[in-house]
Each structure stands twice: as structure tokens, then as C-alpha cells.
Design a protein around this motif. Structure first.
Motif, mmCIF file in Angstrom:
data_model
loop_
_atom_site.group_PDB
_atom_site.id
_atom_site.type_symbol
_atom_site.label_atom_id
_atom_site.label_comp_id
_atom_site.label_asym_id
_atom_site.label_seq_id
_atom_site.Cartn_x
_atom_site.Cartn_y
_atom_site.Cartn_z
ATOM 1 N N GLY A 87 33.134 24.202 -27.684
ATOM 2 C CA GLY A 87 31.794 24.050 -28.239
ATOM 3 C C GLY A 87 30.648 24.430 -27.329
ATOM 4 N N THR A 88 30.954 24.887 -26.106
ATOM 5 C CA THR A 88 29.888 25.353 -25.219
ATOM 6 C C THR A 88 29.906 26.869 -25.061
ATOM 7 O OG1 THR A 88 31.261 25.023 -23.242
ATOM 8 C CG2 THR A 88 29.876 23.173 -23.930
ATOM 9 N N GLY A 89 30.816 27.553 -25.757
ATOM 10 C CA GLY A 89 30.931 29.008 -25.653
ATOM 11 C C GLY A 89 30.052 29.740 -26.646
ATOM 12 N N LEU A 90 30.251 31.049 -26.751
ATOM 13 C CA LEU A 90 29.413 31.909 -27.591
ATOM 14 C C LEU A 90 29.384 31.424 -29.031
ATOM 15 C CD1 LEU A 90 27.780 34.540 -28.106
ATOM 16 C CD2 LEU A 90 29.989 35.689 -28.497
ATOM 17 N N ILE A 91 30.537 31.283 -29.656
ATOM 18 C CA ILE A 91 30.589 30.856 -31.052
ATOM 19 C C ILE A 91 30.394 29.345 -31.161
ATOM 20 C CG2 ILE A 91 31.990 30.765 -33.141
ATOM 21 C CD1 ILE A 91 31.074 33.552 -32.448
ATOM 22 N N GLY A 92 31.072 28.600 -30.321
ATOM 23 C CA GLY A 92 31.032 27.141 -30.416
ATOM 24 C C GLY A 92 29.641 26.560 -30.304
ATOM 25 N N SER A 93 28.848 27.062 -29.377
ATOM 26 C CA SER A 93 27.497 26.525 -29.210
ATOM 27 C C SER A 93 26.645 26.799 -30.445
ATOM 28 C CB SER A 93 26.834 27.123 -27.965
ATOM 29 O OG SER A 93 26.743 28.540 -28.063
ATOM 30 N N LYS A 94 26.871 27.945 -31.082
ATOM 31 C CA LYS A 94 26.129 28.276 -32.307
ATOM 32 C C LYS A 94 26.587 27.395 -33.473
ATOM 33 C CE LYS A 94 25.638 33.177 -30.959
ATOM 34 N NZ LYS A 94 24.173 33.290 -30.846
ATOM 35 N N VAL A 95 27.880 27.115 -33.550
ATOM 36 C CA VAL A 95 28.381 26.228 -34.599
ATOM 37 C C VAL A 95 27.774 24.833 -34.449
ATOM 38 C CG1 VAL A 95 30.429 25.093 -35.547
ATOM 39 C CG2 VAL A 95 30.544 27.507 -34.906
ATOM 40 N N VAL A 96 27.771 24.324 -33.213
ATOM 41 C CA VAL A 96 27.191 23.001 -32.949
ATOM 42 C C VAL A 96 25.726 22.968 -33.368
ATOM 43 C CG1 VAL A 96 26.505 21.406 -31.117
ATOM 44 C CG2 VAL A 96 28.803 22.398 -31.114
ATOM 45 N N GLU A 97 24.986 23.990 -32.981
ATOM 46 C CA GLU A 97 23.559 24.040 -33.310
ATOM 47 C C GLU A 97 23.333 24.065 -34.821
ATOM 48 O OE1 GLU A 97 19.664 26.937 -32.477
ATOM 49 O OE2 GLU A 97 21.646 27.459 -31.680
ATOM 50 N N LYS A 98 24.101 24.897 -35.527
ATOM 51 C CA LYS A 98 23.912 25.027 -36.974
ATOM 52 C C LYS A 98 24.291 23.738 -37.700
ATOM 53 C CE LYS A 98 24.673 30.038 -36.928
ATOM 54 N NZ LYS A 98 23.337 30.462 -37.414
ATOM 55 N N LEU A 99 25.377 23.101 -37.302
ATOM 56 C CA LEU A 99 25.798 21.874 -37.967
ATOM 57 C C LEU A 99 24.804 20.740 -37.721
ATOM 58 C CD1 LEU A 99 29.653 21.907 -37.373
ATOM 59 C CD2 LEU A 99 28.461 22.240 -39.536
ATOM 60 N N ASN A 100 24.341 20.598 -36.487
ATOM 61 C CA ASN A 100 23.365 19.552 -36.188
ATOM 62 C C ASN A 100 22.060 19.774 -36.949
ATOM 63 O OD1 ASN A 100 24.931 17.929 -34.498
ATOM 64 N ND2 ASN A 100 24.452 19.133 -32.686
ATOM 65 N N ALA A 101 21.675 21.046 -37.115
ATOM 66 C CA ALA A 101 20.446 21.360 -37.843
ATOM 67 C C ALA A 101 20.551 20.965 -39.316
ATOM 68 C CB ALA A 101 20.124 22.842 -37.720
ATOM 69 N N HIS A 102 21.790 20.869 -39.817
ATOM 70 C CA HIS A 102 21.994 20.488 -41.218
ATOM 71 C C HIS A 102 22.367 19.010 -41.361
ATOM 72 C CE1 HIS A 102 22.061 24.865 -41.861
ATOM 73 N NE2 HIS A 102 21.770 24.580 -43.111
ATOM 74 N N GLY A 103 22.135 18.240 -40.320
ATOM 75 C CA GLY A 103 22.288 16.798 -40.413
ATOM 76 C C GLY A 103 23.653 16.239 -40.091
ATOM 77 N N HIS A 104 24.564 17.083 -39.645
ATOM 78 C CA HIS A 104 25.885 16.595 -39.264
ATOM 79 C C HIS A 104 25.892 16.195 -37.789
ATOM 80 C CE1 HIS A 104 27.503 17.911 -43.100
ATOM 81 N NE2 HIS A 104 26.872 19.059 -42.935
ATOM 82 N N GLU A 105 26.905 15.433 -37.396
ATOM 83 C CA GLU A 105 27.079 15.066 -35.997
ATOM 84 C C GLU A 105 28.115 16.010 -35.381
ATOM 85 O OE1 GLU A 105 28.694 11.439 -33.122
ATOM 86 O OE2 GLU A 105 28.739 11.210 -35.307
#
Length: 248
Positions: free
Chosen positions: A8-26
């Protein structure tokens, strides 16, 4: 919904984390630098506590045949065991379009082994197969460069930007498991030579590019359509030329 993103800190993972958090998920990033190591199991029980979904976008630090096979077998086995114990109800993994057609390559044999472990685990899953990323044009060229010449097989590729891959993975993670494979690709198919030529030209890279019928792709011979997604794939919108223009 709690979603743990392995890698979750790599190229794809960090973007996934950001997008999910922006939509209200943990969304929780999990990687060795956050205290979670799937090769040893360190930190897995703690980070998976209360998680509904695990997204695995991790990758092997070494692409040597034995190393990459060991990484995916060990990491995936440990992760799936910990998920079963934690009651995770959806495992999402990022893999590569054409994996099953690229078994001459040690890397893709390892990815196939990863997929087979997931399918046999009993945990509901979705495997996302993505085409090559825009960002990896130079790295792909570097891997097949001899002197100042890039030798590429005569095949087509339908590359996709990492943001669109992350969006697809994020959408998949909050949806119902399919217990199957979802393909994603970019909006345009290119000859490999054309894709690499555009990518290198944008960086003023002077290497000569040639099509060689004997050239291989990560150790595997290609047919013309080996790297292309099938007719049911989700097609992203970002065009390669538009993305290149944004990088200038």
C-alpha cells in the motif's frame, strides 16, 4: 469498510489507499515500512483485525526466477492463512493480462502460481488483470536494450496509466467478489515498437528501436495479441499521448 492494501505504499497501492479513503472507506496501507511483512507474517494478524477486504498489489523485489517464485508463493500463502483466521470476505489481487499465455517467463509462472493459490484458498476473490502501465515504458525498454539498441518482438500492447489501474482495483475491492478474473486496459492498442518509441521520445532518449522476430518479453515469446485484453475487458479513458503531454 476496512480495506487492507498489501503493497500500500507503492505506485498502485498508495493510489488505491488514497482513492478508497476519499470515498469514505478505511483503507490501511500495509508494507514492510509500515511494520507488515508478508514473507515473515510479521504484523499480519494486527493489521487484518476487523478487515473485510484485502487488496494485494505487492511485487517481488527481485525478478530472478527462483526469487520471484519464492516471493509470491510465500507471501500469498502467509497472507491467505492470516485472512482466513481474520475472517476476511474478499481477496483482491492485481495481476497481468496474458499471464496464462506467458508461462515461458519465470515472472509470469510465479504470478500464475499466486493466482492458483488464491483460487484454491476458499476465500472469495477477484483477480484484476491489467495491461502494462504507461509509467513502465522506459523500464521495459531497459530490459531489452543491447548497447544502444532496443530489440522488441512484433506484438501489440494496450497500455494503461497507473491511476486508472488503481481506480479499477479500488472499485473491485468494494464490490462483490466475482471468483474470477477482471481485465482492464487502456483505450488504444499499439505495436510494442510504437509504444516504446513514444515513451523514449518524450524523455529525449536517443536509443535505436528495432523489431526483432526473435526478441522476447520478460523471457517469453509473443504472438501478436498475447498482451491484449479480451473483448469483455474494462477499457479506461486516459490516452498515452495525453498522459505524455502532462508529464512535460
Amino acid at each position: 469498510m476496512k480495506v487492507v492494501v498489501i503493497g500500500g505504499t507503492g505506485l498502485i497501492g498508495s493510489k488505491v489507499v488514497e482513492k478508497l479513503n476519499a470515498h469514505g472507506h478505511e483503507a490501511v496501507p500495509a508494507a514492510p515500512n509500515t511494520g507488515v511483512n508478508t514473507l515473515t507474517g510479521e504484523g499480519l494478524p494486527e493489521v487484518l483485525k476487523g478487515a473485510s477486504v484485502v487488496v494485494d498489489v505487492s511485487n517481488s523485489p527481485s525478478f530472478a526466477d527462483d526469487d520471484v517464485m519464492s516471493f509470491f508463493r510465500t507471501s500469498t500463502t502467509n497472507l491467505l492463512k492470516a485472512e482466513a483466521e481474520a475472517g476476511v470476505t474478499h481477496h483482491v489481487a492485481l495481476s497481468v493480462v496474458g499471464t496464462e499465455r506467458l508461462q515461458e517467463s519465470g515472472y509470469f509462472r510465479a504470478k500464475q502460481a499466486q493466482e492458483e493459490l488464491i483460487k484454491a484458498s476458499g476465500i472469495p476473490y477477484t483477480i484484476v488483470h491489467a495491461t502494462q502501465f504507461f509509467e513502465f515504458a522506459k523500464g521495459l525498454a531497459d530490459g531489452v536494450t543491447e548497447g544502444d539498441t532496443v530489440r522488441l518482438p512484433a506484438a501489440k500492447i494496450q497500455p494503461i496509466v497507473s491511476d486508472d489501474v488503481a481506480a479499477a482495483v479500488g472499485r473491485t475491492s468494494v464490490g462483490a467478489p466475482t471468483n474470477g478474473v477482471l481485465e482492464v486496459g487502456g483505450p488504444e492498442a499499439f505495436q510494442l515498437e510504437e509504444f516504446i518509441r513514444m515513451g523514449l521520445a518524450a524523455k529525449n532518449d536517443p536509443r535505436k528501436i528495432v523489431t526483432d522476430p526473435h526478441a522476447r518479453y520478460w523471457g517469453a515469446e509473443l504472438e501478436e495479441n498475447t498482451l491484449l485484453p479480451g473483448p469483455g475487458a474494462h477499457i479506461a479513458e486516459t490516452r498515452f499521448a495525453d498522459w505524455l503531454a502532462q508529464q512535460q
